[in-house]
Design an enzyme around this catalytic site. Sequence first.
Site, PDB file in Angstrom:
ATOM      1  N   TYR A  53       0.757  -0.979   0.146  1.00  5.15           N
ATOM      2  CA  TYR A  53      -0.249  -0.340   0.394  1.00  5.15           C
ATOM      3  C   TYR A  53       1.399   1.377  -0.158  1.00  5.15           C
ATOM      4  CZ  TYR A  53      -4.090  -3.468   0.873  1.00  5.15           C
ATOM      5  OH  TYR A  53      -4.074  -3.843   1.552  1.00  5.15           O
TER       6      TYR A  53
ATOM      7  N   HIS B 134       0.399 -12.257   2.086  1.00  5.39           N
ATOM      8  CA  HIS B 134      -1.278 -10.816   1.482  1.00  5.39           C
ATOM      9  C   HIS B 134      -1.706 -11.744   0.289  1.00  5.39           C
ATOM     10  CE1 HIS B 134      -1.781  -6.885   0.455  1.00  5.39           C
ATOM     11  NE2 HIS B 134      -3.067  -7.217   0.241  1.00  5.39           N
TER      12      HIS B 134
HETATM   13  P1  NAD Z   1     -14.272  -0.834   0.912  1.00  2.00           P
HETATM   14  O1  NAD Z   1     -15.746  -2.279   0.923  1.00  2.00           O
HETATM   15  O2  NAD Z   1     -14.402  -0.962   2.313  1.00  2.00           O
HETATM   16  O3  NAD Z   1     -14.968  -0.083   0.149  1.00  2.00           O
HETATM   17  C1  NAD Z   1     -14.120   1.515   0.964  1.00  2.00           C
HETATM   18  C2  NAD Z   1     -14.518   2.447  -0.083  1.00  2.00           C
HETATM   19  O4  NAD Z   1     -16.265   2.345   0.080  1.00  2.00           O
HETATM   20  C3  NAD Z   1     -14.403   3.204   0.428  1.00  2.00           C
HETATM   21  O5  NAD Z   1     -13.519   4.087  -0.741  1.00  2.00           O
HETATM   22  C4  NAD Z   1     -16.512   4.459  -0.068  1.00  2.00           C
HETATM   23  O6  NAD Z   1     -16.234   4.626  -1.316  1.00  2.00           O
HETATM   24  C5  NAD Z   1     -16.640   3.622   0.194  1.00  2.00           C
HETATM   25  N1  NAD Z   1     -17.314   3.529   1.609  1.00  2.00           N
HETATM   26  C6  NAD Z   1     -16.424   2.809   3.036  1.00  2.00           C
HETATM   27  N2  NAD Z   1     -17.468   3.791   4.104  1.00  2.00           N
HETATM   28  C7  NAD Z   1     -18.836   3.729   3.575  1.00  2.00           C
HETATM   29  C8  NAD Z   1     -20.394   4.418   3.904  1.00  2.00           C
HETATM   30  N3  NAD Z   1     -20.104   4.415   5.015  1.00  2.00           N
HETATM   31  N4  NAD Z   1     -21.230   5.196   2.736  1.00  2.00           N
HETATM   32  C9  NAD Z   1     -21.001   4.309   2.131  1.00  2.00           C
HETATM   33  N5  NAD Z   1     -19.671   4.216   1.451  1.00  2.00           N
HETATM   34  C10 NAD Z   1     -18.827   4.159   1.747  1.00  2.00           C
HETATM   35  O7  NAD Z   1     -13.112  -1.858   0.683  1.00  2.00           O
HETATM   36  P2  NAD Z   1     -11.253  -2.386   0.593  1.00  2.00           P
HETATM   37  O8  NAD Z   1     -11.273  -0.372   1.110  1.00  2.00           O
HETATM   38  O9  NAD Z   1     -11.122  -2.480  -0.748  1.00  2.00           O
HETATM   39  O10 NAD Z   1     -11.389  -3.063   2.008  1.00  2.00           O
HETATM   40  C11 NAD Z   1     -11.331  -2.882   3.362  1.00  2.00           C
HETATM   41  C12 NAD Z   1      -9.380  -2.664   3.741  1.00  2.00           C
HETATM   42  O11 NAD Z   1      -9.247  -4.134   3.516  1.00  2.00           O
HETATM   43  C13 NAD Z   1      -8.453  -2.205   2.821  1.00  2.00           C
HETATM   44  O12 NAD Z   1      -8.644  -1.038   3.200  1.00  2.00           O
HETATM   45  C14 NAD Z   1      -7.884  -2.928   3.351  1.00  2.00           C
HETATM   46  O13 NAD Z   1      -7.389  -2.897   4.546  1.00  2.00           O
HETATM   47  C15 NAD Z   1      -8.060  -4.586   3.193  1.00  2.00           C
HETATM   48  N6  NAD Z   1      -7.525  -4.933   1.389  1.00  2.00           N
HETATM   49  C16 NAD Z   1      -7.088  -6.306   1.834  1.00  2.00           C
HETATM   50  C17 NAD Z   1      -7.339  -6.813   0.610  1.00  2.00           C
HETATM   51  C18 NAD Z   1      -5.902  -8.207   0.588  1.00  2.00           C
HETATM   52  O14 NAD Z   1      -5.832  -8.240  -0.954  1.00  2.00           O
HETATM   53  N7  NAD Z   1      -5.496  -8.650   1.401  1.00  2.00           N
HETATM   54  C19 NAD Z   1      -7.719  -6.254  -0.929  1.00  2.00           C
HETATM   55  C20 NAD Z   1      -8.182  -4.826  -0.320  1.00  2.00           C
HETATM   56  C21 NAD Z   1      -8.728  -4.621   1.085  1.00  2.00           C
END
Ligand code: NAD
Length: 278
Positions: free
Chosen positions: A50, A108
Amino acid sequence: MTIPTITLNDGFTIPQLGYGVFKVPAAETEKAVSEALEAGYRHIDTAAIYGNEEGVGAAIAKSGIARDELFITTKLWNDRHDGDEPNAAIAESLEKLGLEQVDLYLVHWPTPANDNYVHAFAKLIELREQGLTRSIGVSNYLVEHLERVVSETGVTPAVNQIELHPAYQQRDVVAWAADHGVGIEAWGPLGQGKYDLFGMPAVADAAAAHGKAPAQIVLGWHLQKGNIVFPKSVHAERLRQNLDVFDFTLTDAEIAAIDSIDSLDGSGRVGSHPNDVN
Ligand code: NAD
């Protein structure tokens, strides 16, 4: 507000709700994580790839919050599985985070074409023995990868962090994890905003019934299922909204309606397939 904890298979606990920083730009991360800590989050999910571990570390250092009140996860990137590379990778992450130990270190992605995910996890066992991480786990592992890791290392990962949201529930991986005492961390818990989850009747109707926002209903669904979640938002209002999810309980019928959003055939996936990432 008290955030519930989940006890992992190694006896340590993890706050069930945290804050994820995927795609939070490096220059904005310190501010975003500071806001999250201020709002009450104590669990932060980052990764070497990240590029924002330094921002996470700066926010932790400035917060004045005792180390043992925080739960910090970071992850080993795909090009560092071989040889002693994991030792160097965690040292770099710890330096950037300004920490002596992370609470959870994950492989990861399994990168199966490279056939080195068992070695990578075996190295994490060593890193845990050295005290550099308290717990160890994996991410994006399918059942076949989990079975190999457990049979070849004799150690069961504490968690598997997988893409999981109503349209893509990975029921086979979740069932395997339940049978083996592996915690499920749901990434993309809100579907990354890539489909109209919030407009679906199962979510919208429950939101109206409970007087909550659709995002809060989806997070409540995860929490009632026992998933660990760390939604990402850089907007202070949403960041607080995502924490305010402990004052309602979905009915069995509401849970079942959200369960039925699952495409079941895997077509609801919004991220990469684990076998395609190498
Ligand atoms: P998420 O499903 O949390 O979506 C994030 C998006 O949802 C935001 O950008 C925003 O647009 C929207 N959102 C968030 N809160 C909201 C609300 N209250 N109302 C309306 N819209 C809202 O997706 P993410 O960020 O990809 O996943 C969460 C976390 O998971 C990441 O930040 C990361 O730490 C982790 N992650 C890990 C991997 C992996 O391969 N291990 C991959 C992706 C993400």
